[in-house]
Design a protein around this motif. Structure first.
Motif, PDB file in Angstrom:
ATOM      1  N   LYS A  22       0.829  -1.207   0.000  1.00 40.86           N
ATOM      2  CA  LYS A  22       0.000   0.000   0.000  1.00 40.86           C
ATOM      3  C   LYS A  22       0.865   1.259   0.000  1.00 40.86           C
ATOM      4  O   LYS A  22       0.442   2.301  -0.492  1.00 40.86           O
ATOM      5  N   VAL A  23       2.061   1.157   0.565  1.00 37.81           N
ATOM      6  CA  VAL A  23       2.985   2.299   0.571  1.00 37.81           C
ATOM      7  C   VAL A  23       3.643   2.423  -0.795  1.00 37.81           C
ATOM      8  O   VAL A  23       3.729   3.503  -1.362  1.00 37.81           O
ATOM      9  N   GLY A  24       4.127   1.294  -1.337  1.00 34.95           N
ATOM     10  CA  GLY A  24       4.772   1.306  -2.643  1.00 34.95           C
ATOM     11  C   GLY A  24       5.527   0.024  -2.909  1.00 34.95           C
ATOM     12  O   GLY A  24       5.759  -0.791  -2.008  1.00 34.95           O
ATOM     13  N   SER A  25       5.936  -0.142  -4.147  1.00 30.42           N
ATOM     14  CA  SER A  25       6.605  -1.383  -4.551  1.00 30.42           C
ATOM     15  C   SER A  25       7.996  -1.525  -3.928  1.00 30.42           C
ATOM     16  O   SER A  25       8.414  -2.631  -3.582  1.00 30.42           O
ATOM     17  N   ASN A  26       8.721  -0.421  -3.775  1.00 32.46           N
ATOM     18  CA  ASN A  26      10.056  -0.500  -3.171  1.00 32.46           C
ATOM     19  C   ASN A  26       9.969  -0.862  -1.690  1.00 32.46           C
ATOM     20  O   ASN A  26      10.801  -1.608  -1.180  1.00 32.46           O
ATOM     21  N   GLU A  61       5.440   8.713   1.015  1.00 30.02           N
ATOM     22  CA  GLU A  61       6.264   8.995  -0.163  1.00 30.02           C
ATOM     23  C   GLU A  61       7.744   8.988   0.194  1.00 30.02           C
ATOM     24  O   GLU A  61       8.572   8.457  -0.547  1.00 30.02           O
ATOM     25  N   ARG A  62       8.072   9.600   1.344  1.00 23.75           N
ATOM     26  CA  ARG A  62       9.477   9.619   1.776  1.00 23.75           C
ATOM     27  C   ARG A  62       9.954   8.214   2.117  1.00 23.75           C
ATOM     28  O   ARG A  62      11.093   7.851   1.814  1.00 23.75           O
ATOM     29  N   LEU A  63       9.088   7.421   2.746  1.00 24.26           N
ATOM     30  CA  LEU A  63       9.453   6.035   3.061  1.00 24.26           C
ATOM     31  C   LEU A  63       9.708   5.255   1.782  1.00 24.26           C
ATOM     32  O   LEU A  63      10.683   4.514   1.691  1.00 24.26           O
ATOM     33  N   GLU A  64       8.861   5.442   0.793  1.00 27.75           N
ATOM     34  CA  GLU A  64       9.040   4.751  -0.494  1.00 27.75           C
ATOM     35  C   GLU A  64      10.350   5.171  -1.152  1.00 27.75           C
ATOM     36  O   GLU A  64      11.100   4.338  -1.659  1.00 27.75           O
ATOM     37  N   ASN A  65      10.655   6.472  -1.132  1.00 31.91           N
ATOM     38  CA  ASN A  65      11.916   6.960  -1.706  1.00 31.91           C
ATOM     39  C   ASN A  65      13.126   6.426  -0.946  1.00 31.91           C
ATOM     40  O   ASN A  65      14.146   6.084  -1.549  1.00 31.91           O
ATOM     41  N   ALA A  66      13.006   6.347   0.373  1.00 32.69           N
ATOM     42  CA  ALA A  66      14.120   5.831   1.179  1.00 32.69           C
ATOM     43  C   ALA A  66      14.346   4.349   0.892  1.00 32.69           C
ATOM     44  O   ALA A  66      15.497   3.898   0.809  1.00 32.69           O
ATOM     45  N   CYS A  67      13.276   3.603   0.732  1.00 35.29           N
ATOM     46  CA  CYS A  67      13.417   2.177   0.403  1.00 35.29           C
ATOM     47  C   CYS A  67      14.038   2.008  -0.975  1.00 35.29           C
ATOM     48  O   CYS A  67      14.885   1.138  -1.181  1.00 35.29           O
ATOM     49  N   LYS A  68      13.641   2.871  -1.903  1.00 29.98           N
ATOM     50  CA  LYS A  68      14.228   2.820  -3.242  1.00 29.98           C
ATOM     51  C   LYS A  68      15.725   3.100  -3.175  1.00 29.98           C
ATOM     52  O   LYS A  68      16.536   2.401  -3.790  1.00 29.98           O
ATOM     53  N   ARG A  69      16.074   4.116  -2.392  1.00 25.45           N
ATOM     54  CA  ARG A  69      17.485   4.489  -2.240  1.00 25.45           C
ATOM     55  C   ARG A  69      18.282   3.356  -1.592  1.00 25.45           C
ATOM     56  O   ARG A  69      19.392   3.036  -2.016  1.00 25.45           O
ATOM     57  N   LEU A  86      16.292   8.249   5.956  1.00 31.38           N
ATOM     58  CA  LEU A  86      15.238   9.206   6.277  1.00 31.38           C
ATOM     59  C   LEU A  86      15.734  10.309   7.211  1.00 31.38           C
ATOM     60  O   LEU A  86      15.414  11.479   7.027  1.00 31.38           O
ATOM     61  N   ALA A  87      16.514   9.933   8.212  1.00 30.52           N
ATOM     62  CA  ALA A  87      17.009  10.911   9.185  1.00 30.52           C
ATOM     63  C   ALA A  87      17.939  11.931   8.535  1.00 30.52           C
ATOM     64  O   ALA A  87      17.927  13.114   8.892  1.00 30.52           O
ATOM     65  N   SER A  88      18.744  11.484   7.579  1.00 30.18           N
ATOM     66  CA  SER A  88      19.683  12.392   6.932  1.00 30.18           C
ATOM     67  C   SER A  88      19.077  13.134   5.746  1.00 30.18           C
ATOM     68  O   SER A  88      19.708  14.029   5.187  1.00 30.18           O
ATOM     69  N   GLY A  89      17.857  12.753   5.349  1.00 28.22           N
ATOM     70  CA  GLY A  89      17.197  13.432   4.246  1.00 28.22           C
ATOM     71  C   GLY A  89      17.685  13.015   2.878  1.00 28.22           C
ATOM     72  O   GLY A  89      17.429  13.699   1.882  1.00 28.22           O
TER      73      GLY A  89
END
Length: 121
Positions: A22-26, A61-69, A86-89
């Motif tokens: 539900k959050v995203g594929s990553n 969205e940030r969680l999904e981007n962090a998982c992708k990263r 996430l903590a470091s942005g």
């Protein structure tokens, strides 16, 4: 089973994977990697819960981007990896590649004849 452990009985890996989807594929891939990293799947439930609760502290969205990263760096990211991103942005930073960098990285370092002293002749 102690009372604080009994709440984990109703959980299973599919439930976490569905929730992460539900959050995203990553995020879903990261949860699958966390669950597969333990010999006993139940040992990964707390990490998965912590990972998915990061969507409350940050945004989904940030969680999904962090998982992708994190998945760009390793096929098996951990909760700590994603928390650090996430903590470091780092999830906000989009890697930018200018045209000059793209052309120079394709051919390596090219200096030309002038650099080597042949341009004077």
């Amino acid at each position: 089973m102690p009372p604080e452990h009994q709440k984990y009985v109703q959980w299973n890996g599919e439930r976490f994977i569905h929730w992460a989807g539900k959050v995203g594929s990553n995020t879903q891939v990261a949860v699958q990697a966390i669950l597969s990293g333990y010999k006993v799947e139940q040992q990964g439930y707390k990490s998965c819960m912590g990972l998915l609760k990061l969507a409350d502290k940050y945004t989904p969205e940030r969680l999904e981007n962090a998982c992708k990263r994190a998945l760009e760096y390793t096929p098996r990211p951990s909760l700590k990896n994603i928390q650090a991103i996430l903590a470091s942005g780092q999830d906000k930073a989009i890697p930018e590649q200018s045209a000059a960098t793209a052309s120079s990285s394709r051919y390596g370092f090219t200096r030309g004849a002038k650099y080597y002293g042949r341009g004077n002749k």
